[in-house]
Design a protein around this motif. Structure first.
Motif, PDB file in Angstrom:
ATOM      1  N   MET A 270       0.917  -1.248  -0.077  1.00 13.76           N
ATOM      2  CA  MET A 270       0.100  -0.139   0.027  1.00 13.76           C
ATOM      3  C   MET A 270       0.902   1.483   0.086  1.00 13.76           C
ATOM      4  N   ALA A 271       1.986   1.385   0.747  1.00 11.77           N
ATOM      5  CA  ALA A 271       2.896   2.389   0.716  1.00 11.77           C
ATOM      6  C   ALA A 271       3.472   2.822  -0.519  1.00 11.77           C
ATOM      7  N   GLN A 272       3.767   1.710  -1.244  1.00 15.47           N
ATOM      8  CA  GLN A 272       4.405   1.730  -2.558  1.00 15.47           C
ATOM      9  C   GLN A 272       3.487   2.272  -3.611  1.00 15.47           C
ATOM     10  N   ALA A 273       2.042   1.885  -3.421  1.00 20.84           N
ATOM     11  CA  ALA A 273       1.150   2.355  -4.316  1.00 20.84           C
ATOM     12  C   ALA A 273       0.828   4.067  -4.057  1.00 20.84           C
ATOM     13  N   ALA A 274       0.768   4.442  -2.807  1.00 20.06           N
ATOM     14  CA  ALA A 274       0.704   5.601  -2.418  1.00 20.06           C
ATOM     15  C   ALA A 274       1.923   6.608  -3.079  1.00 20.06           C
ATOM     16  N   LEU A 275       2.967   5.850  -2.775  1.00 19.24           N
ATOM     17  CA  LEU A 275       4.358   6.719  -3.217  1.00 19.24           C
ATOM     18  C   LEU A 275       4.344   6.854  -4.688  1.00 19.24           C
ATOM     19  N   ASP A 276       4.116   5.790  -5.338  1.00 16.68           N
ATOM     20  CA  ASP A 276       4.079   6.131  -7.047  1.00 16.68           C
ATOM     21  C   ASP A 276       2.938   7.001  -7.408  1.00 16.68           C
TER      22      ASP A 276
END
Length: 402
Positions: A270-276
């Motif tokens: 989830m964090a990576q999706a939000a970061l991207d």
């Protein structure tokens, strides 16, 4: 391979999983009803062979699956994880008969599993659970179809009561149980030895159609299927025990030690999706005479989001690798991974919302979805405060052993 790098084949598999999640699983997730088990989605996970990998792969593979699916479809990730959490005790501690009866259906996605540990008064303090397993040598036989709602037509009919005399009757309540009340069977933890704390708990495999077992759904912030279960003298026998009588706490902790790092992997996805999403937004958004990324306050915030996400990922991989290596330090590492990753995901998603502005709060936006999803992992499978307690106890135990 070390805990700090992945092989090219693993990276390619992760990319394949993200594509599958976006193209095949996300459309099925969109058709599901919030708060209800999405059996079509679970069946597709089974058809893709992903549920089968829950029982043939190690902890690191489980983390890679959960992170990759979470990146593109949190509903698919959660459906997979709940099948694993509910059925892992059967795989690891069950008898041959228990495994033969349930695991093929779980891996095919035709039977829904659930892990029933939490209670209204025993959530974080799992050793304080009060669901009673009262000794009873009489033969169980009350019939009830109250718990049949939601069971899959693909699951063969089960006997309404145990085949032999009931050794115990379960009485009490479970609460905040994922997949309840629609699961086809439950891994249930009950007190068989009053006053014995963690040493007096037994794990049982309880089919959903046992007489006296009923349930109801709960309306929660996140869209996961979560409910409460009521046990009214539900009969169970020695054939229903997972592991050993009075040793069920080992079953619970053994399962959680495996799944806690992978909760961290869910959070990292989830964090990576939000970061991207934030990288794309800040690179394209015009503001104050330039792009948002040209503002130092913004670029530094994005850098911090990336730093924390990568640190959490590395700790998750290290904890999973320790589990696969049968490292005695698994409880501490698992707790650290779960704690850091879930707290990090909360920070990253919240920061992403802030940098996107009001659009991120609109219903249907990716970040609106992630903002609701990201809160629960800091609580379930041991709240952040419990993880800190585990870490401290492990540290002091090591210090005293020197």
């Amino acid at each position: 391979m070390t805990a700090f790098s992945l092989e090219p084949a693993q990276l390619a598999w992760c990319a394949e999983l993200r594509t599958l999640a976006a193209e095949r699983l996300h459309p099925l997730a969109d058709k599901g009803e919030p708060g209800q088990v999405n059996r079509a989605l679970v069946a597709e996970l089974g058809g893709l062979g992903l549920l089968g990998r829950l029982f043939t792969s190690g902890a690191l593979d489980l983390c890679l699956m959960r992170e990759s699916l979470a990146y593109a479809c949190t509903e698919a990730e959660t459906a997979l994880a709940l099948q694993g959490l509910g059925a892992h005790p059967v795989h690891a501690y069950g008898t041959e008969a228990q495994r033969a009866r349930w695991l093929p259906r779980v891996t095919a996605g035709t039977a829904i599993a659930a892990f029933a540990l939490s209670e209204p008064g025993a959530g974080s303090d799992a050793a304080a659970l009060e669901l009673r397993a009262d000794a009873d040598d009489s033969r169980g036989g009350r019939s009830s179809d109250a718990s049949q709602a939601g069971r899959s037509s693909d699951t063969p009919a089960l006997t309404a009561a145990p085949d032999g005399p009931a050794r115990w009757r379960l009485t009490g309540e479970k609460c905040w149980i994922s997949n309840a009340p629609e699961a086809d069977f439950y891994t249930v933890f009950a007190r068989t030895n009053p006053g014995a704390g963690a040493r007096g708990v037994t794990a049982f495999l309880v089919p959903a159609d046992r007489p006296g077992l009923t349930g109801r759904g709960l309306d929660m912030l996140s869209p996961h299927p979560i409910g409460a279960l009521d046990f009214d003298a539900v009969p169970v026998t020695a054939d229903d025990v997972l592991g050993e009588a009075d040793r069920g706490f080992r079953v619970a902790m053994g399962t959680l030690n495996l799944f806690r790092p992978s909760v961290g992997a869910f959070a990292v996805g989830m964090a990576q999706a939000a970061l991207d999403a934030t990288l794309a937004h800040t690179a394209g958004r015009d503001a104050f005479g330039g792009k948002l990324r040209d503002l130092q306050a913004v670029s530094h915030q994005v850098a911090e989001m990336a730093l924390r996400t990568e640190a959490a990922r590395l700790m998750v991989h290290a904890a999973a690798s320790a589990y696969d290596a049968d490292d005695p330090d698994v409880p501490r590492r698992s707790a650290m991974a779960k704690l850091l990753a879930t707290e990090t995901a909360q920070y990253v998603v919240d920061s992403a919302v802030q940098l996107h502005g009001a659009r991120a709060l609109q219903r249907g936006h990716l970040l609106e979805h992630l903002y609701r999803e990201v809160r629960a992992p800091r609580i379930y499978e041991g709240a952040s405060e419990v993880q800190r307690d585990i870490i401290a106890k492990e540290l002091y135990a090591r210090q005293e052993a020197r």
